[in-house]
Scaffold this active site. Structure first.
Site, PDB file in Angstrom:
ATOM      1  N   SER A  22      -7.063 -14.324 -18.764  1.00 37.72           N
ATOM      2  CA  SER A  22      -6.384 -15.073 -18.258  1.00 37.72           C
ATOM      3  C   SER A  22      -6.981 -16.111 -17.219  1.00 37.72           C
ATOM      4  CB  SER A  22      -5.483 -14.483 -17.152  1.00 37.72           C
ATOM      5  OG  SER A  22      -4.319 -13.545 -18.148  1.00 37.72           O
ATOM      6  N   CYS A  82       3.252 -33.342 -15.648  1.00 47.76           N
ATOM      7  CA  CYS A  82       4.277 -34.295 -14.961  1.00 47.76           C
ATOM      8  C   CYS A  82       3.667 -35.805 -15.212  1.00 47.76           C
ATOM      9  CB  CYS A  82       4.619 -34.107 -13.755  1.00 47.76           C
ATOM     10  SG  CYS A  82       5.273 -32.281 -13.538  1.00 47.76           S
ATOM     11  N   GLU A 142      -1.367 -33.218 -12.428  1.00 47.04           N
ATOM     12  CA  GLU A 142      -0.137 -33.244 -12.979  1.00 47.04           C
ATOM     13  C   GLU A 142       0.616 -31.993 -13.479  1.00 47.04           C
ATOM     14  OE1 GLU A 142      -3.343 -36.267 -13.818  1.00 47.04           O
ATOM     15  OE2 GLU A 142      -3.162 -34.432 -14.258  1.00 47.04           O
TER      16      GLU A 142
END
Length: 121
Positions: A55, A83, A62
């Protein structure tokens, strides 16, 4: 319609097992995908599970790119949340698909933070 972000949910099947079993290689590929998408990297954290699976998250200004692998199934699951308008998440998707050598990929884009459809309190 204005949105705050774009979220790609990606499933990579039939990946190269040697690649998705190698924590350093995955980190290198994920960082490369973030750079290829024009993201600004803030932090990088990856963990190798015992007996298998990795992981990791790339925190970007962003938002983030995150991955979990199941080497025993030649499978990796990736989230790319961005974003603003400078990051190109589909460029990261293409980079990952190529570098994990996936033979079958599904991807879904969701718009996040849809503005204008809810009244302010």
């Amino acid at each position: 319609m204005k949105t705050l972000g774009r979220h790609l949910v990606i499933e990579l099947y039939q990946c190269d097992n040697r690649i998705i079993s190698d924590v350093r290689k995955i980190e290198e590929i994920m960082v490369g995908a973030a750079k290829h998408a024009n993201a600004s990297i803030v932090d990088v954290v990856f963990h190798n599970f015992n007996p298998s699976g990795i992981s990791g998250v790339i925190v970007i200004q962003e938002s983030h790119l995150a991955i979990h692998t199941w080497p025993e199934f030649n499978f990796a699951s990736v989230d790319i949340f961005t974003c603003g308008s400078t990051v190109k998440p589909w460029r990261a998707y293409e980079y990952l698909r190529k570098h994990f050598k996936s033979k079958n990929v599904t991807a879904l884009e969701m718009k996040r933070g849809i503005l204008g459809s809810h009244k302010k309190n």
